[in-house]
Design a protein around this motif. Structure first.
Motif, PDB file in Angstrom:
ATOM      1  N   ASN A 356      41.853  20.587  14.461  1.00 15.87           N
ATOM      2  CA  ASN A 356      42.193  21.998  14.702  1.00 15.87           C
ATOM      3  C   ASN A 356      42.338  22.764  13.397  1.00 15.87           C
ATOM      4  OD1 ASN A 356      42.187  21.686  17.479  1.00 15.87           O
ATOM      5  ND2 ASN A 356      44.377  21.228  17.598  1.00 15.87           N
ATOM      6  N   GLN A 357      42.916  22.115  12.382  1.00 19.02           N
ATOM      7  CA  GLN A 357      43.038  22.754  11.072  1.00 19.02           C
ATOM      8  C   GLN A 357      41.659  22.984  10.450  1.00 19.02           C
ATOM      9  OE1 GLN A 357      45.508  20.662   8.259  1.00 19.02           O
ATOM     10  NE2 GLN A 357      45.239  22.176   6.638  1.00 19.02           N
ATOM     11  N   VAL A 358      40.799  21.984  10.569  1.00 15.16           N
ATOM     12  CA  VAL A 358      39.434  22.119  10.052  1.00 15.16           C
ATOM     13  C   VAL A 358      38.728  23.294  10.721  1.00 15.16           C
ATOM     14  CG1 VAL A 358      37.148  21.030   9.964  1.00 15.16           C
ATOM     15  CG2 VAL A 358      39.181  19.691   9.407  1.00 15.16           C
ATOM     16  N   ASN A 359      38.805  23.372  12.042  1.00 15.01           N
ATOM     17  CA  ASN A 359      38.117  24.433  12.774  1.00 15.01           C
ATOM     18  C   ASN A 359      38.694  25.812  12.480  1.00 15.01           C
ATOM     19  OD1 ASN A 359      36.281  22.687  13.978  1.00 15.01           O
ATOM     20  ND2 ASN A 359      37.557  22.334  15.782  1.00 15.01           N
ATOM     21  N   ARG A 360      40.016  25.891  12.354  1.00 14.70           N
ATOM     22  CA  ARG A 360      40.639  27.189  12.009  1.00 14.70           C
ATOM     23  C   ARG A 360      40.177  27.676  10.649  1.00 14.70           C
ATOM     24  NH1 ARG A 360      45.407  24.957  14.059  1.00 14.70           N
ATOM     25  NH2 ARG A 360      46.142  24.556  11.933  1.00 14.70           N
ATOM     26  N   GLN A 361      40.171  26.764   9.676  1.00 14.81           N
ATOM     27  CA  GLN A 361      39.753  27.133   8.326  1.00 14.81           C
ATOM     28  C   GLN A 361      38.273  27.521   8.302  1.00 14.81           C
ATOM     29  OE1 GLN A 361      41.697  27.610   5.870  1.00 14.81           O
ATOM     30  NE2 GLN A 361      43.359  26.144   5.754  1.00 14.81           N
ATOM     31  N   LEU A 362      37.450  26.795   9.068  1.00 12.46           N
ATOM     32  CA  LEU A 362      36.024  27.109   9.144  1.00 12.46           C
ATOM     33  C   LEU A 362      35.812  28.505   9.725  1.00 12.46           C
ATOM     34  CD1 LEU A 362      33.019  26.294   8.954  1.00 12.46           C
ATOM     35  CD2 LEU A 362      33.255  25.250  11.217  1.00 12.46           C
ATOM     36  N   GLU A 363      36.477  28.801  10.828  1.00 15.01           N
ATOM     37  CA  GLU A 363      36.354  30.120  11.445  1.00 15.01           C
ATOM     38  C   GLU A 363      36.805  31.212  10.489  1.00 15.01           C
ATOM     39  OE1 GLU A 363      38.228  30.355  15.265  1.00 15.01           O
ATOM     40  OE2 GLU A 363      37.220  28.543  16.005  1.00 15.01           O
ATOM     41  N   ASN A 364      37.896  30.970   9.797  1.00 11.66           N
ATOM     42  CA  ASN A 364      38.438  31.954   8.863  1.00 11.66           C
ATOM     43  C   ASN A 364      37.443  32.276   7.755  1.00 11.66           C
ATOM     44  OD1 ASN A 364      40.525  33.598   7.635  1.00 11.66           O
ATOM     45  ND2 ASN A 364      40.857  31.936   6.181  1.00 11.66           N
ATOM     46  N   ILE A 365      36.868  31.245   7.145  1.00 10.16           N
ATOM     47  CA  ILE A 365      35.917  31.450   6.050  1.00 10.16           C
ATOM     48  C   ILE A 365      34.655  32.155   6.533  1.00 10.16           C
ATOM     49  CG2 ILE A 365      34.298  30.204   4.530  1.00 10.16           C
ATOM     50  CD1 ILE A 365      36.574  28.323   3.829  1.00 10.16           C
ATOM     51  N   LEU A 366      34.101  31.708   7.669  1.00  9.48           N
ATOM     52  CA  LEU A 366      32.859  32.309   8.156  1.00  9.48           C
ATOM     53  C   LEU A 366      33.060  33.742   8.644  1.00  9.48           C
ATOM     54  CD1 LEU A 366      31.096  29.327   9.988  1.00  9.48           C
ATOM     55  CD2 LEU A 366      30.731  30.191   7.670  1.00  9.48           C
ATOM     56  N   GLU A 367      34.191  34.019   9.261  1.00 11.23           N
ATOM     57  CA  GLU A 367      34.470  35.391   9.700  1.00 11.23           C
ATOM     58  C   GLU A 367      34.592  36.332   8.498  1.00 11.23           C
ATOM     59  OE1 GLU A 367      37.925  35.175  12.177  1.00 11.23           O
ATOM     60  OE2 GLU A 367      36.841  34.233  13.845  1.00 11.23           O
ATOM     61  N   LYS A 368      35.293  35.889   7.465  1.00  6.71           N
ATOM     62  CA  LYS A 368      35.419  36.712   6.250  1.00  6.71           C
ATOM     63  C   LYS A 368      34.065  36.914   5.581  1.00  6.71           C
ATOM     64  CE  LYS A 368      40.230  35.716   5.015  1.00  6.71           C
ATOM     65  NZ  LYS A 368      41.147  35.030   4.059  1.00  6.71           N
ATOM     66  N   SER A 369      33.255  35.850   5.540  1.00  8.79           N
ATOM     67  CA  SER A 369      31.928  35.950   4.928  1.00  8.79           C
ATOM     68  C   SER A 369      31.050  36.921   5.706  1.00  8.79           C
ATOM     69  CB  SER A 369      31.262  34.561   4.879  1.00  8.79           C
ATOM     70  OG  SER A 369      32.053  33.649   4.159  1.00  8.79           O
ATOM     71  N   PHE A 370      31.094  36.834   7.026  1.00 10.99           N
ATOM     72  CA  PHE A 370      30.311  37.719   7.892  1.00 10.99           C
ATOM     73  C   PHE A 370      30.705  39.183   7.649  1.00 10.99           C
ATOM     74  CE2 PHE A 370      29.293  39.926  11.836  1.00 10.99           C
ATOM     75  CZ  PHE A 370      28.078  39.388  12.209  1.00 10.99           C
ATOM     76  N   GLU A 371      32.001  39.442   7.607  1.00  9.18           N
ATOM     77  CA  GLU A 371      32.487  40.813   7.378  1.00  9.18           C
ATOM     78  C   GLU A 371      32.046  41.331   6.014  1.00  9.18           C
ATOM     79  OE1 GLU A 371      36.680  40.426   7.846  1.00  9.18           O
ATOM     80  OE2 GLU A 371      36.550  39.973  10.006  1.00  9.18           O
ATOM     81  N   THR A 372      32.134  40.464   4.998  1.00  6.91           N
ATOM     82  CA  THR A 372      31.740  40.876   3.642  1.00  6.91           C
ATOM     83  C   THR A 372      30.248  41.181   3.569  1.00  6.91           C
ATOM     84  OG1 THR A 372      33.477  39.450   2.748  1.00  6.91           O
ATOM     85  CG2 THR A 372      31.813  40.227   1.204  1.00  6.91           C
ATOM     86  N   VAL A 373      29.429  40.366   4.237  1.00  9.37           N
ATOM     87  CA  VAL A 373      27.986  40.610   4.270  1.00  9.37           C
ATOM     88  C   VAL A 373      27.697  41.962   4.911  1.00  9.37           C
ATOM     89  CG1 VAL A 373      25.824  39.899   5.378  1.00  9.37           C
ATOM     90  CG2 VAL A 373      27.225  38.211   4.172  1.00  9.37           C
ATOM     91  N   PHE A 374      28.360  42.277   6.015  1.00 12.17           N
ATOM     92  CA  PHE A 374      28.054  43.530   6.703  1.00 12.17           C
ATOM     93  C   PHE A 374      28.632  44.753   5.993  1.00 12.17           C
ATOM     94  CE2 PHE A 374      26.293  40.830   9.863  1.00 12.17           C
ATOM     95  CZ  PHE A 374      25.316  41.617  10.461  1.00 12.17           C
TER      96      PHE A 374
END
Length: 415
Positions: A356-374
């Motif tokens: 669960n910690q792995v998945n939370r951290q993964l979602e957090n990083i990818l969501e931030k990256s997606f927002e920064t790209v857009f």
């Protein structure tokens, strides 16, 4: 890749010397070694390790075993790793390696000998703070375990952090196997939200039913998307009412890792899958499946690149003109390198994270990256692909420049 690199570099007005530095690898290592086969004969092998860039941290990238491995391919893949790490903000550079061999023709004992000999040849290159390999085509947890053990023996202590993608008992991370597919599904959901499409009832076609395709399809199925089509090398399947992905995975596992003959669907041509009228198309198989020859026929609203380079550069303008939202590989399939970073971090900190910690951290990083790209898309009025390259190049170029200034100052002091 070079075409997109140059567009981003032009927008950033990168200095020519920095541009050339970022196009060329820092190191190219070619090794030759021999092992004694099970039949007593000796066989020679050629292997490669390319360190593309280490401005942001230790280089990171997989090792593939395949008869088609060649230096130019490995160089391109190493550069991809640099940009993936930079886009997601992971403190790694890019690398890639490979050995020219057909792993299916070798026994497990022979593969272990090949891996250990390759490791010994590169023992001064690898290291937790230098260059961290991972699995790729034709390799897996066994090869990574042998690499770690051989490196540890050569250095007189156990060094878990020298490699990622290991078995759990050898210091591997929970969530690593499904990480790339999980990342693709996270990015897909964000892309649907960007177009104001609800996941429930949205349709998807997945080309490729290997590790990435399987987990992408499964996670999206669980989120309520209707998976209309999937394919592997043997067959392409279609069901207008949606394919039951857990059932298909069970069939695949019982059918010698093939979807051929799955009953609850009809067979279509492989190329037809790419042109289906779906909300999301996930090409997760190989390079250049969408080109200028078929790009104008693509009916998907969104393409999420599960594979590296599935859309050729000559198709970019056509897809953009047709309002197809393309989420590029260096963002879309960065879940694998992200969870590899988590494994390396756990090894370094001597910690063990729950899934669960792995998945939370993964979602957090990818969501931030997606927002920064857009945000970058809006700032420069470019496609998400070019925005991703702008972000990556800017980050690596600025860090590279600072390091070079510091190095020059140090040399000046010494003189």
């Amino acid at each position: 890749m070079i075409d997109r690199f140059n567009i981003a570099a032009d927008i950033l007005k990168l200095d020519e010397s920095i541009r050339q530095r970022l196009q060329r690898p820092e190191k190219q290592i070619v090794v030759n070694f021999s092992i004694v086969l099970d039949n007593g004969k000796e066989q020679n092998f050629e292997g490669y390790r390319i360190i593309h860039n280490t401005a942001l941290g230790p280089s990171k990238g997989g090792i593939r075993y395949d008869t088609a491995v060649n230096l130019e391919e490995v160089k391109a893949l190493a550069a991809w790793m640099t940009w993936k790490s930079a886009v997601t903000g992971i403190p790694f550079g890019g690398a890639k390696g490979g050995i020219i061999c057909d792993p299916s023709t070798h026994s497990k004992r022979e593969l272990e000998k090949i891996t250990r000999a390759y490791t010994k040849s590169l023992s001064d290159i690898f290291g937790p703070q230098k260059d961290v390999p991972a699995p790729d085509m034709g390799t897996g947890p066994d090869e990574m375990g042998w690499l770690m053990d051989e490196f540890s023996q050569l250095h007189g202590r156990i060094v878990h952090g020298v490699v990622t993608g290991k078995h759990l008992h050898a210091g591997g991370s929970l969530g690593r196997v499904e990480a790339t597919g999980k990342g693709v599904s996270i990015i897909t959901l964000l892309a649907l939200e960007k177009l104001k499409l609800r996941p429930a009832g949205s349709t998807v076609a997945v080309q490729g039913f290997g590790n990435v395709g399987i987990h992408s399809a499964l996670f999206l199925y669980e989120k309520g998307l209707k998976v209309l089509a999937v394919s592997d090398v043997s067959e392409a399947l279609y069901n207008p009412d949606g394919i039951n992905i857990p059932e298909l995975i069970l069939y695949y596992n019982l059918n010698n890792k093939s979807i051929k003959g799955y009953p609850n669907s009809v067979t279509i041509k492989h190329e037809e899958l790419l042109l289906l009228e779906v909300d999301v198309l996930i090409p997760a198989a190989k390079e250049d499946v969408i080109t200028r020859q078929n790009a104008h026929e693509v009916k998907a609203k969104i393409i999420v690149e599960g594979a590296n380079g599935p859309v050729s550069s000559d198709a970019d303008a056509i897809l953009e003109a047709n309002n197809v939202l393309v989420i590029p590989d260096i963002l879309a399939n960065a879940g694998g390198v992200t969870v590899s970073y988590f494994e390396w971090l756990q090894n370094t900190l001597v910690e063990k994270w729950g899934v669960n910690q792995v998945n939370r951290q993964l979602e957090n990083i990818l969501e931030k990256s997606f927002e920064t790209v857009f945000r970058t898309v809006k700032k420069y009025n470019v496609s998400p692909r070019i925005a991703s390259y702008i972000l990556a190049l800017q980050k690596v170029a600025e860090t590279q420049s600072v390091k070079e200034v510091a190095l020059t100052a140090e040399n000046y002091k010494q003189n």
